[in-house]
Design a protein around this motif. Structure first.
Motif, PDB file in Angstrom:
ATOM      1  N   TRP A 271       0.850  -1.187   0.000  1.00 19.13           N
ATOM      2  CA  TRP A 271       0.000   0.000   0.000  1.00 19.13           C
ATOM      3  C   TRP A 271       0.884   1.234   0.000  1.00 19.13           C
ATOM      4  O   TRP A 271       1.623   1.495   0.942  1.00 19.13           O
ATOM      5  N   TRP A 272       0.801   2.015  -1.063  1.00 19.17           N
ATOM      6  CA  TRP A 272       1.631   3.203  -1.217  1.00 19.17           C
ATOM      7  C   TRP A 272       0.777   4.278  -1.898  1.00 19.17           C
ATOM      8  O   TRP A 272       0.927   4.579  -3.068  1.00 19.17           O
ATOM      9  N   PRO A 273      -0.149   4.876  -1.131  1.00 22.30           N
ATOM     10  CA  PRO A 273      -1.146   5.758  -1.735  1.00 22.30           C
ATOM     11  C   PRO A 273      -0.574   7.087  -2.208  1.00 22.30           C
ATOM     12  O   PRO A 273       0.012   7.849  -1.423  1.00 22.30           O
ATOM     13  N   GLU A 274      -0.729   7.371  -3.467  1.00 22.10           N
ATOM     14  CA  GLU A 274      -0.213   8.601  -4.057  1.00 22.10           C
ATOM     15  C   GLU A 274      -0.793   9.819  -3.340  1.00 22.10           C
ATOM     16  O   GLU A 274      -1.980   9.885  -3.044  1.00 22.10           O
ATOM     17  N   GLY A 275       0.061  10.775  -3.062  1.00 22.11           N
ATOM     18  CA  GLY A 275      -0.382  11.990  -2.396  1.00 22.11           C
ATOM     19  C   GLY A 275      -0.277  11.940  -0.890  1.00 22.11           C
ATOM     20  O   GLY A 275      -0.449  12.959  -0.216  1.00 22.11           O
ATOM     21  N   TYR A 276       0.035  10.753  -0.347  1.00 21.48           N
ATOM     22  CA  TYR A 276       0.131  10.595   1.107  1.00 21.48           C
ATOM     23  C   TYR A 276       1.512  10.151   1.553  1.00 21.48           C
ATOM     24  O   TYR A 276       1.744   9.973   2.743  1.00 21.48           O
ATOM     25  N   VAL A 277       2.421   9.939   0.606  1.00 23.94           N
ATOM     26  CA  VAL A 277       3.693   9.283   0.910  1.00 23.94           C
ATOM     27  C   VAL A 277       4.875  10.210   0.642  1.00 23.94           C
ATOM     28  O   VAL A 277       4.779  11.164  -0.146  1.00 23.94           O
ATOM     29  N   PRO A 278       6.021   9.939   1.284  1.00 19.06           N
ATOM     30  CA  PRO A 278       7.215  10.762   1.040  1.00 19.06           C
ATOM     31  C   PRO A 278       7.781  10.518  -0.351  1.00 19.06           C
ATOM     32  O   PRO A 278       7.648   9.430  -0.914  1.00 19.06           O
ATOM     33  N   LYS A 279       8.422  11.543  -0.893  1.00 18.24           N
ATOM     34  CA  LYS A 279       8.980  11.436  -2.245  1.00 18.24           C
ATOM     35  C   LYS A 279      10.458  11.055  -2.249  1.00 18.24           C
ATOM     36  O   LYS A 279      10.945  10.448  -3.207  1.00 18.24           O
ATOM     37  N   ASP A 280      11.152  11.416  -1.197  1.00 14.25           N
ATOM     38  CA  ASP A 280      12.610  11.233  -1.217  1.00 14.25           C
ATOM     39  C   ASP A 280      13.121  10.285  -0.134  1.00 14.25           C
ATOM     40  O   ASP A 280      14.327  10.214   0.103  1.00 14.25           O
ATOM     41  N   ALA A 281      12.233   9.573   0.532  1.00 10.15           N
ATOM     42  CA  ALA A 281      12.665   8.684   1.615  1.00 10.15           C
ATOM     43  C   ALA A 281      13.382   7.455   1.063  1.00 10.15           C
ATOM     44  O   ALA A 281      13.114   6.994  -0.054  1.00 10.15           O
ATOM     45  N   ARG A 282      14.284   6.916   1.863  1.00  8.46           N
ATOM     46  CA  ARG A 282      14.916   5.633   1.554  1.00  8.46           C
ATOM     47  C   ARG A 282      13.966   4.541   2.051  1.00  8.46           C
ATOM     48  O   ARG A 282      13.511   4.587   3.201  1.00  8.46           O
ATOM     49  N   ILE A 283      13.665   3.578   1.198  1.00  7.81           N
ATOM     50  CA  ILE A 283      12.645   2.583   1.524  1.00  7.81           C
ATOM     51  C   ILE A 283      13.256   1.189   1.588  1.00  7.81           C
ATOM     52  O   ILE A 283      13.903   0.732   0.642  1.00  7.81           O
ATOM     53  N   VAL A 284      13.024   0.526   2.715  1.00 10.95           N
ATOM     54  CA  VAL A 284      13.397  -0.875   2.894  1.00 10.95           C
ATOM     55  C   VAL A 284      12.102  -1.667   2.972  1.00 10.95           C
ATOM     56  O   VAL A 284      11.204  -1.336   3.747  1.00 10.95           O
ATOM     57  N   GLN A 285      11.980  -2.704   2.162  1.00  8.97           N
ATOM     58  CA  GLN A 285      10.743  -3.488   2.119  1.00  8.97           C
ATOM     59  C   GLN A 285      11.008  -4.935   2.500  1.00  8.97           C
ATOM     60  O   GLN A 285      11.954  -5.561   2.011  1.00  8.97           O
ATOM     61  N   ILE A 286      10.155  -5.476   3.382  1.00 10.11           N
ATOM     62  CA  ILE A 286      10.214  -6.885   3.781  1.00 10.11           C
ATOM     63  C   ILE A 286       8.976  -7.585   3.254  1.00 10.11           C
ATOM     64  O   ILE A 286       7.842  -7.162   3.533  1.00 10.11           O
ATOM     65  N   ASP A 287       9.172  -8.655   2.497  1.00 12.90           N
ATOM     66  CA  ASP A 287       8.035  -9.435   2.001  1.00 12.90           C
ATOM     67  C   ASP A 287       8.514 -10.846   1.691  1.00 12.90           C
ATOM     68  O   ASP A 287       9.639 -11.029   1.208  1.00 12.90           O
ATOM     69  N   TYR A 288       7.659 -11.828   1.969  1.00 11.93           N
ATOM     70  CA  TYR A 288       8.068 -13.211   1.716  1.00 11.93           C
ATOM     71  C   TYR A 288       8.000 -13.570   0.239  1.00 11.93           C
ATOM     72  O   TYR A 288       8.550 -14.586  -0.188  1.00 11.93           O
ATOM     73  N   MET A 289       7.317 -12.733  -0.583  1.00 10.83           N
ATOM     74  CA  MET A 289       7.227 -12.985  -2.024  1.00 10.83           C
ATOM     75  C   MET A 289       8.104 -11.970  -2.757  1.00 10.83           C
ATOM     76  O   MET A 289       7.878 -10.760  -2.675  1.00 10.83           O
ATOM     77  N   GLN A 290       9.075 -12.478  -3.471  1.00 13.21           N
ATOM     78  CA  GLN A 290      10.022 -11.593  -4.131  1.00 13.21           C
ATOM     79  C   GLN A 290       9.340 -10.664  -5.129  1.00 13.21           C
ATOM     80  O   GLN A 290       9.746  -9.504  -5.286  1.00 13.21           O
ATOM     81  N   GLN A 291       8.290 -11.165  -5.780  1.00 16.52           N
ATOM     82  CA  GLN A 291       7.633 -10.342  -6.792  1.00 16.52           C
ATOM     83  C   GLN A 291       6.911  -9.132  -6.208  1.00 16.52           C
ATOM     84  O   GLN A 291       6.523  -8.217  -6.934  1.00 16.52           O
ATOM     85  N   GLU A 292       6.735  -9.125  -4.883  1.00 17.23           N
ATOM     86  CA  GLU A 292       6.086  -7.984  -4.245  1.00 17.23           C
ATOM     87  C   GLU A 292       7.063  -6.852  -3.952  1.00 17.23           C
ATOM     88  O   GLU A 292       6.643  -5.718  -3.674  1.00 17.23           O
ATOM     89  N   ILE A 293       8.344  -7.142  -3.977  1.00 20.24           N
ATOM     90  CA  ILE A 293       9.344  -6.121  -3.690  1.00 20.24           C
ATOM     91  C   ILE A 293       9.350  -5.073  -4.808  1.00 20.24           C
ATOM     92  O   ILE A 293       9.571  -5.386  -5.972  1.00 20.24           O
ATOM     93  N   GLY A 294       9.080  -3.829  -4.435  1.00 16.36           N
ATOM     94  CA  GLY A 294       9.065  -2.750  -5.408  1.00 16.36           C
ATOM     95  C   GLY A 294       7.867  -2.770  -6.332  1.00 16.36           C
ATOM     96  O   GLY A 294       7.866  -2.103  -7.370  1.00 16.36           O
ATOM     97  N   ARG A 295       6.820  -3.492  -5.937  1.00 15.04           N
ATOM     98  CA  ARG A 295       5.630  -3.589  -6.788  1.00 15.04           C
ATOM     99  C   ARG A 295       4.977  -2.219  -6.952  1.00 15.04           C
ATOM    100  O   ARG A 295       4.923  -1.418  -6.042  1.00 15.04           O
ATOM    101  N   GLY A 296       4.472  -1.982  -8.158  1.00 15.40           N
ATOM    102  CA  GLY A 296       3.782  -0.729  -8.416  1.00 15.40           C
ATOM    103  C   GLY A 296       4.745   0.438  -8.477  1.00 15.40           C
ATOM    104  O   GLY A 296       5.800   0.375  -9.102  1.00 15.40           O
ATOM    105  N   ASP A 297       4.394   1.507  -7.781  1.00 19.51           N
ATOM    106  CA  ASP A 297       5.196   2.729  -7.840  1.00 19.51           C
ATOM    107  C   ASP A 297       6.053   2.932  -6.597  1.00 19.51           C
ATOM    108  O   ASP A 297       6.473   4.052  -6.305  1.00 19.51           O
TER     109      ASP A 297
END
Length: 543
Positions: A271-297
Motif C-alpha cells: 500500500w503506497w497511496p499517491e499523495g500521502y507518501v514521502p517522495k525522497d525517503a529511503r525505503i526498505v521493504q520486507i516481504d516473503y514474495m520476491q515479486q512484491e518487492i518494489g511492486r507498483g510505484d
C-alpha cells in the motif's frame, strides 16, 4: 471422472465449491450430489460464487473453489476472480466447456476460455482426457497455493462423464523451516535504519505474525507505525507508536508527517497511496514474495525476501541501544493524540439521519473482539477505515480490485468457513443492491449474519467526487427498496433505525439472533472529509 475431481479436491482440503448450476457442468453436479465430503454452495449469480471463493481463500489461506458453466457462466465469474487475482488469494475455477467434438466451432456459448481468463489466471488449461485429471488438478492447486494465484480448468461437458484410471495424489506434507538471516546479511538494511532521523513503519496484512516484534522495532527505531486497512487491529490502538491508517479514510494528520520521513520500513504491504507518501525517503521493504518487492510505484532501495516474523525480531534486536530522535518521536505522538481526540469526537456526532462516523463507532462498541467484519467498496470503506477502531477483528474487503458488492458474499463465505465466529457485513445501499438475490443464500444455509446497510440513498463516494470535480452528479441517486420488507420476504429479520441509541440496541439484539438480520441504517449523506475530485487540479480535463 467428475468423481475423481472431487476426490482430488477433498484430499487437498477443499470442503466447499461455490457456483451456479448450468448445462456445461451437469456431470460435475451429479457427482457432487452422490457424495457428502464437499458441500456445493448454490448462489444466485456466478460473480458471487467467485467472490465467496476469494473471501474464503483470504480468510483461511486455503484453496477457494468456484464453478460455472460455459459462456455467460465463466464470464460472470470474472469479477470475483479479478478480486482474487489482485489480492493474491489462491482460487481455482472449474468451468464447463462445449463437448469435445464442438471445441472451436460455432457451438452455443462456446468461447476460448483460456484467452478469456488469461489476464487473471496464472494457469489455465482445457482438460480433454480423463487420465490427465489428477496431473492437471494438482498443477492448478499447487500453482494457486504456492503463488497466491487464480488458476482455471475448463472441462468439456462430455469429459465429466468419462471413466478415469488415474489415482489421486496426496497433498505433500510441508515441513517449513525458518529462513535464517545472519545479522551480517541484514547489515545493509540496518545501516539505512540506523542512520534514520525520521523513520516510519508502514505495515500490512503480511506483518500480522510479526506484530509483537513490530512494536519493539518501532521503540528501538523511534518510529511511528502506520497500518493498511487489513492490518488495523493487529497492534493495539493503545500502543504509543500506532498512528492509525494512511490514505483516504486514515489518520488525516498522518500524511503531512509521513511525507517528512527520511526512511520507511515497509513490512508485508504494498500500500503506497499517491499523495500521502514521502517522495525522497529511503525505503526498505520486507516481504516473503520476491515479486512484491518494489511492486507498483514504490521506489524501494533495499528489499528483504523473508517472513516478517523472522526478519523483524532480528532488526529490533540489532537496533537496541540506538539513540532515537526524540523530537521526531514527539511529533508522532502529537499526531496520534490529536487524531485520537478528534476520532473520539467524530464517533459521537449526533443527529438523524445518523452520521456515518457514529454508525462506525456503534459497530465498534458492539461487535465481538474476534468477530469477522466484512466491508464493501465505496463510501462505507473510507468511513470504516477512518472511524472504526478494531481490536482483534479480522477485516475482509476487496483490496486492489475494489469491486462493489463484495461485502455480502465475503460475509457468507466467512460464516461458512468460521461458523462459530460472529460475522458482520458493513455495506452501502448501492453495494448490497448488486447482490441482493443472495440474501436468500443465508436463509438456505441457515447462516446467522448481521448485515448493516449504510442507507444514504446514493452512490455517495461517486456523488462526492463529481461534486468536488465540478461535474453534474448524474446517475448517482438510487431507487431503493424497503430493505426491511425485502429482508422479511427473504425469511430474515429486518429493522430500520435512524438514531444512535436505536442502532445500538438493535445491533446488540441482532448479534444474538440465530437468524440473519438486516439493519437498515438511515445514514446522513455526508461528504467524506478527504474526498478528492476526479482530476488532480480540480478542473475538468480539456481535450
Amino acid at each position: 471422472m467428475a468423481e475423481l475431481i472431487l476426490e482430488q479436491l477433498h484430499i487437498w482440503g477443499v470442503r466447499r465449491i461455490y457456483g451456479v448450476v448450468g448445462d456445461g457442468i451437469l456431470g460435475l453436479m451429479d457427482a457432487i450430489a452422490k457424495q457428502d465430503r464437499i458441500q456445493f454452495i448454490a448462489v444466485k449469480h456466478e460473480s458471487v460464487a467467485a467472490m465467496m471463493a476469494s473471501a474464503e481463500a483470504k480468510l483461511t489461506g486455503n484453496l477457494g473453489v468456484c464453478t460455472a458453466t460455459m459462456g455467460p457462466g465463466i464470464t460472470n465469474l470474472l469479477n470475483g476472480l479479478g478480486d482474487a487475482h489482485l489480492d493474491k488469494a489462491p482460487v481455482l475455477a472449474i468451468t464447463g466447456q462445449a463437448p469435445t467434438n464442438n471445441i472451436g466451432t460455432d457451438y452455443k456459448q462456446y468461447i476460448n476460455q483460456q484467452e478469456l481468463i488469461k489476464p487473471f489466471a496464472a494457469f489455465s488449461t482445457l482438460l480433454t482426457h480423463p487420465d490427465a485429471t489428477v496431473k492437471v488438478l494438482v498443477k492448478a492447486m499447487h500453482t494457486s497455493l504456492i503463488q497466491g494465484a487464480v488458476t482455471h480448468i475448463s472441462v468439456p461437458k462430455d469429459v465429466f462423464n468419462m471413466m478415469a484410471s488415474s489415482k489421486v495424489r496426496r497433498k505433500p506434507k510441508l515441513v517449513k523451516g525458518i529462513t535464517k538471516f545472519d545479522k551480517s546479511e541484514l547489515q545493509d538494511a540496518l545501516n539505512i535504519l540506523w542512520a534514520a532521523q525520521k523513520p516510519m513503519i508502514l505495515a500490512g496484512i503480511g506483518a500480522r505474525e510479526a506484530a509483537p516484534s513490530l512494536e519493539k522495532l518501532a521503540e528501538a527505531l523511534g518510529a511511528g507505525i502506520l497500518l493498511s486497512l487489513g492490518a488495523k487491529g493487529m497492534i493495539p490502538e493503545t500502543s504509543p507508536h500506532v498512528l492509525g491508517g494512511i490514505g483516504q479514510g486514515g489518520n488525516p494528520y498522518a500524511a503531512d508527517l509521513f511525507k517528512q520521513s527520511d526512511v520507511v520500513l515497509l513490512v508485508g504491504d504494498t500500500w503506497w497511496p499517491e499523495g500521502y507518501v514521502p517522495k525522497d525517503a529511503r525505503i526498505v521493504q520486507i516481504d516473503y514474495m520476491q515479486q512484491e518487492i518494489g511492486r507498483g510505484d514504490i521506489p524501494v532501495e533495499l528489499g528483504i525476501v523473508g517472513e516478517s516474523q523472522t526478519v523483524v525480531p532480528l532488526l529490533a534486536e540489532a537496533l537496541q541501544g540506538r539513540k532515537v530522535n526524540q523530537e521526531w518521536l514527539q511529533q508522532c505522538r502529537d499526531v496520534k493524540t490529536r487524531w485520537e481526540k478528534q476520532n473520539q469526537e467524530e464517533g459521537q456526532t449526533g443527529g438523524t439521519p445518523i452520521h456515518p462516523s457514529t454508525v462506525c463507532r456503534v459497530i465498534e462498541q458492539c461487535v465481538a473482539p474476534d468477530a469477522i467484519v466484512t466491508i464493501d467498496t465505496g463510501d462505507v470503506t473510507v468511513w470504516m477505515n477512518r472511524n472504526f477502531r478494531p481490536q482483534n477483528q479480522r477485516m475482509l474487503f476487496s483490496g486492489d480490485w475494489r469491486t462493489m458488492g463484495y461485502g455480502w458474499p465475503a460475509a457468507l463465505a466467512a460464516k461458512l468457513a468460521e461458523p462459530h465466529k460472529q460475522v458482520v457485513a458493513c455495506v452501502g445501499d448501492g453495494g448490497i443492491e448488486m447482490v441482493m438475490a443472495d440474501l436468500l443464500t443465508a436463509v438456505r444455509y441457515e447462516l446467522p449474519i448481521t448485515l448493516i446497510v449504510f442507507n444514504n440513498g446514493s452512490l455517495q463516494m461517486e456523488a462526492d467526487k463529481m461534486q468536488a470535480g465540478g461535474y453534474l452528479p448524474e446517475g448517482v441517486q438510487l431507487t431503493n427498496p424497503d430493505f426491511v420488507k425485502l429482508a422479511e420476504a427473504c425469511g430474515w429479520e429486518g429493522h430500520q433505525v435512524d438514531t444512535k441509541d436505536k442502532l445500538e440496541t438493535t445491533l446488540r439484539q441482532a448479534l444474538k439472533s440465530n437468524k440473519p438480520v438486516l439493519i437498515d441504517v438511515k445514514t446522513a449523506a455526508v461528504m467524506h472529509p478527504e474526498t478528492k475530485s476526479l482530476t488532480t487540479n480540480n478542473e475538468k480535463v480539456k481535450v
